[in-house]
Design an enzyme around this catalytic site. Structure first.
Site: not given
Ligand SMILES: [Zn+2]
Length: 273
Positions: A2-3, A92, A111
């Site tokens: 994500p930016e 997760h 991750r």
């Protein structure tokens, strides 16, 4: 990953749902994120009211009554979603937050490169993560002359300069490529070779492209979802990123893909000089 536009979209979504809500309980199911989650996190958060949700660069900040801030970074694959508690818990889902609205906030991160940190509000800018950040592209001090002060003395390729978080915070590879496509500059250009007027144009294009992406709720390639776990749509409006071999939307030339470092750059050889 994500930016800025994705993080801004998430913050806007979360702000409208979380502002004024009280945290009833927090369950940390996995502490091993980028930094180990504080053992006392749950205890410190219980009973606190969320005042607002804001963004600094790619960090999500939940300001809490009592002058503390719960800060998140989504890393590579993090999601912070506001969700019905009946939704089955997934593998997760590392942090679960019960709210007085009856809804839940869930932090999900396969991750585990993300970050969850509770800090005193007056110590926020002492954090190493925030201390060295460059200007936010929506900061009034972010101007063509600010950017030019870096480009004029840099040997680096302009795509890499735009990725430098200590110069401008929040831009990643997708938007760096899109910004340069719209400004008509090849990503491989050495920064010092750019004329001042061109740098001014790039600086003006940055907030335009980011705003357009925010209007489309960000870009979803794989992991990114907004605060309601929905896809963004800007991937359908990309000019060059991930379009190697496809036709330029303006002139139909095939888009070129080149490797710079370990990340690809994309450009139209006719439209970008
Ligand atoms: Zn073209």
């Amino acid at each position: 990953m994500p930016e800025l536009p994705e993080v801004e979209t998430i913050c806007r979504g979360l702000h409208s749902r979380l502002a004024g809500r009280r945290i009833l309980s927090v369950q940390v199911r996995e502490r091993r994120l980028r930094c180990l989650v504080d053992r006392k996190l749950a205890e410190s958060l219980e009973g606190k009211t969320i005042l607002r949700v804001e963004r600094i660069a790619k960090y999500i900040l939940l300001s809490l009554r009592g002058d503390s801030v719960w800060m998140f970074h989504l890393g590579m694959s993090g999601k912070l979603v506001h969700i019905d508690p009946q939704t089955p818990k997934r593998k997760h889902d590392h942090i679960l937050v019960r709210l007085d609205s009856g809804q839940e906030l869930r932090y999900h991160d396969p991750r585990r490169f993300g970050l969850s940190l509770l800090v005193a509000a007056n110590e926020l800018y002492d954090l190493p993560q925030l201390k060295r950040l460059g200007l936010d592209p929506f900061d009034a001090r972010f101007t063509g002359s600010y950017l030019h002060s870096f480009t004029k003395r840099s040997e680096r390729r302009v795509r890499d300069l735009l990725l430098d978080q200590q110069i401008v915070a929040g831009i990643g590879n997708i938007y760096a490529n899109e910004i340069l496509a719209r400004a008509g500059v090849r990503p491989t250009t050495r920064s010092w070779k750019l004329k001042r007027a061109k740098v001014e144009e790039i600086a003006a294009t940055i907030p335009e492209v980011l705003n357009e992406a925010i209007r489309w709720c960000g870009t979803s390639f794989s992991d990114y979802r907004d605060a309601d776990d929905k896809f963004g749509e800007f991937q359908n409006h990309l000019r060059v990123y991930d379009r190697g071999g496809e036709q330029c939307r303006l002139c139909t030339s095939p888009i070129k893909r080149v490797a710079i470092g370990n990340r690809s750059a994309f450009y139209c050889p006719s439209c970008q000089k």
